[in-house]
Design a protein around this motif. Structure first.
Motif, PDB file in Angstrom:
ATOM      1  N   ARG A  53       0.835  -1.205   0.000  1.00  0.00           N
ATOM      2  CA  ARG A  53       0.000   0.000   0.000  1.00  0.00           C
ATOM      3  C   ARG A  53       0.871   1.256   0.000  1.00  0.00           C
ATOM      4  NH1 ARG A  53      -3.329  -3.168   3.494  1.00  0.00           N
ATOM      5  NH2 ARG A  53      -2.209  -2.370   5.305  1.00  0.00           N
ATOM      6  N   GLN A  54       1.950   1.233   0.779  1.00  0.00           N
ATOM      7  CA  GLN A  54       2.854   2.381   0.809  1.00  0.00           C
ATOM      8  C   GLN A  54       3.521   2.595  -0.546  1.00  0.00           C
ATOM      9  OE1 GLN A  54       3.142   4.604   3.271  1.00  0.00           O
ATOM     10  NE2 GLN A  54       1.560   3.446   4.373  1.00  0.00           N
ATOM     11  N   ARG A  55       3.888   1.494  -1.195  1.00  0.00           N
ATOM     12  CA  ARG A  55       4.516   1.610  -2.510  1.00  0.00           C
ATOM     13  C   ARG A  55       3.530   2.182  -3.528  1.00  0.00           C
ATOM     14  NH1 ARG A  55       7.659  -3.540  -4.698  1.00  0.00           N
ATOM     15  NH2 ARG A  55       8.841  -2.985  -2.824  1.00  0.00           N
ATOM     16  N   ILE A  56       2.292   1.718  -3.485  1.00  0.00           N
ATOM     17  CA  ILE A  56       1.265   2.230  -4.393  1.00  0.00           C
ATOM     18  C   ILE A  56       1.024   3.713  -4.133  1.00  0.00           C
ATOM     19  CG2 ILE A  56      -1.189   2.102  -4.995  1.00  0.00           C
ATOM     20  CD1 ILE A  56      -1.028  -0.910  -4.496  1.00  0.00           C
ATOM     21  N   LYS A  57       0.992   4.083  -2.847  1.00  0.00           N
ATOM     22  CA  LYS A  57       0.801   5.490  -2.492  1.00  0.00           C
ATOM     23  C   LYS A  57       1.937   6.343  -3.038  1.00  0.00           C
ATOM     24  CE  LYS A  57       0.001   8.505   1.503  1.00  0.00           C
ATOM     25  NZ  LYS A  57      -0.121   8.555   2.991  1.00  0.00           N
ATOM     26  N   GLY A  58       3.176   5.833  -2.951  1.00  0.00           N
ATOM     27  CA  GLY A  58       4.316   6.562  -3.489  1.00  0.00           C
ATOM     28  C   GLY A  58       4.238   6.720  -4.989  1.00  0.00           C
ATOM     29  N   ARG A  68       3.974  10.156  -7.290  1.00  0.00           N
ATOM     30  CA  ARG A  68       4.850  10.451  -8.414  1.00  0.00           C
ATOM     31  C   ARG A  68       4.056  10.779  -9.669  1.00  0.00           C
ATOM     32  NH1 ARG A  68       9.336   5.986  -9.267  1.00  0.00           N
ATOM     33  NH2 ARG A  68       9.747   7.417 -11.000  1.00  0.00           N
ATOM     34  N   ILE A  69       2.955  10.057  -9.886  1.00  0.00           N
ATOM     35  CA  ILE A  69       2.106  10.322 -11.052  1.00  0.00           C
ATOM     36  C   ILE A  69       1.499  11.723 -10.954  1.00  0.00           C
ATOM     37  CG2 ILE A  69      -0.032   9.660 -12.215  1.00  0.00           C
ATOM     38  CD1 ILE A  69       0.644   6.749 -11.521  1.00  0.00           C
ATOM     39  N   ILE A  70       1.040  12.080  -9.733  1.00  0.00           N
ATOM     40  CA  ILE A  70       0.467  13.416  -9.532  1.00  0.00           C
ATOM     41  C   ILE A  70       1.507  14.487  -9.821  1.00  0.00           C
ATOM     42  CG2 ILE A  70      -0.427  15.005  -7.785  1.00  0.00           C
ATOM     43  CD1 ILE A  70      -1.791  12.582  -6.473  1.00  0.00           C
ATOM     44  N   GLU A  71       2.749  14.270  -9.347  1.00  0.00           N
ATOM     45  CA  GLU A  71       3.821  15.239  -9.583  1.00  0.00           C
ATOM     46  C   GLU A  71       4.154  15.338 -11.063  1.00  0.00           C
ATOM     47  OE1 GLU A  71       6.977  13.850  -7.153  1.00  0.00           O
ATOM     48  OE2 GLU A  71       6.074  14.562  -5.271  1.00  0.00           O
ATOM     49  N   MET A  72       4.139  14.207 -11.778  1.00  0.00           N
ATOM     50  CA  MET A  72       4.414  14.223 -13.211  1.00  0.00           C
ATOM     51  C   MET A  72       3.335  14.984 -13.967  1.00  0.00           C
ATOM     52  SD  MET A  72       5.766  10.302 -13.731  1.00  0.00           S
ATOM     53  CE  MET A  72       5.753  10.433 -15.526  1.00  0.00           C
ATOM     54  N   ILE A  73       2.059  14.793 -13.574  1.00  0.00           N
ATOM     55  CA  ILE A  73       0.959  15.507 -14.222  1.00  0.00           C
ATOM     56  C   ILE A  73       1.091  17.007 -13.958  1.00  0.00           C
ATOM     57  CG2 ILE A  73      -1.533  15.869 -14.188  1.00  0.00           C
ATOM     58  CD1 ILE A  73      -1.833  12.878 -13.595  1.00  0.00           C
ATOM     59  N   ARG A  74       1.433  17.364 -12.704  1.00  0.00           N
ATOM     60  CA  ARG A  74       1.588  18.775 -12.365  1.00  0.00           C
ATOM     61  C   ARG A  74       2.740  19.391 -13.159  1.00  0.00           C
ATOM     62  NH1 ARG A  74       2.760  18.268  -7.368  1.00  0.00           N
ATOM     63  NH2 ARG A  74       0.616  18.336  -6.611  1.00  0.00           N
TER      64      ARG A  74
END
Length: 224
Positions: A57-62, A66-72
């Motif tokens: 779960r922690q890995r998925i959250k990380g 990262r995906i959110i940061e890439m989109i931003r």
């Protein structure tokens, strides 16, 4: 029944064995449920399966972060590209001037301070503020720059071209269209900010390279 000799076996040996023999836990499935580990966020114990699920779960959250940061970052880059395109098109207009070039940079990219110096200009342009005399050491500094450079305020003359405090700045050498990077520049743009992190030395210069290319092309017409 004799007891296996485990003397000399290290934790790394055990880890290597388990990694090379994943079927071990298939043969000893009950062992998975019996193993209890301390929970990283408390004093209670959890099973190995629960600990693995929590790690997953922690890995998925990380990964989600990262995906959110890439989109931003992608959205920000698209915004910068659109602003750069508008600024570039403005320099192609008949009424474009060195002053409007700087004003466009300030407005489009919210740059607190910007200054420009061009040397070797036509006689009728020599009285302009942006054509004010430049010391030889500044010309030598510009010649050392094969590409734009981000730096903290080093107290050099270009840092004093702008009004107000300078925490960091970008130095953009100007060269004629098609001129090699080691060719003698004819000008220098300074973008400055009181924020020491805005133009910190570790910043990328892809955007500044485009500014240098467009500004060099636009301003070359003012040279003698």
């Amino acid at each position: 029944m004799s007891t296996p000799d485990i003397q000399g076996i290290t934790e790394q040996d055990l880890a290597n064995y388990l990694a090379a023999n994943p079927s071990f836990f298939e043969r000893y499935a009950d062992l998975l449920a019996a193993i209890q580990l301390s929970h990283p966020l408390g004093h209670r114990t959890v099973s190995l399966q629960e600990r693995q699920a929590d790690m997953l779960r922690q890995r998925i959250k990380g990964l989600e972060q990262r995906i959110i940061e890439m989109i931003r970052a992608g959205t920000e880059n698209l915004g910068h590209f659109e602003k750069l395109q508008r600024w570039t098109l403005a320099q192609m207009q008949d009424g474009a001037t060195p002053q409007s070039l700087l004003e466009g940079l300030r407005e489009q990219f919210l740059i607190p301070q910007a200054a420009l110096r061009v040397w070797g200009v036509k006689p009728e342009q020599a009285q302009a503020d942006w054509a004010a005399p430049v010391a030889d050491d500044v010309k030598a500094l510009a010649a050392e720059l094969a590409e734009p450079r981000c730096t903290l305020n080093d107290g050099s003359a270009p840092s004093r071209w702008v009004a107000g405090p300078v925490g960091s700045m970008a130095l953009i050498p100007l060269r004629r269209p098609g001129q090699a990077a080691d060719g003698a520049p004819f000008g220098l743009i300074v973008l400055a900010s009181p924020d020491a992190t805005r133009y910190a030395p570790d910043k990328g210069n892809e955007f500044l390279l485009r500014v240098a290319e467009v500004a060099g092309t636009a301003l070359a017409k003012h040279l003698a």
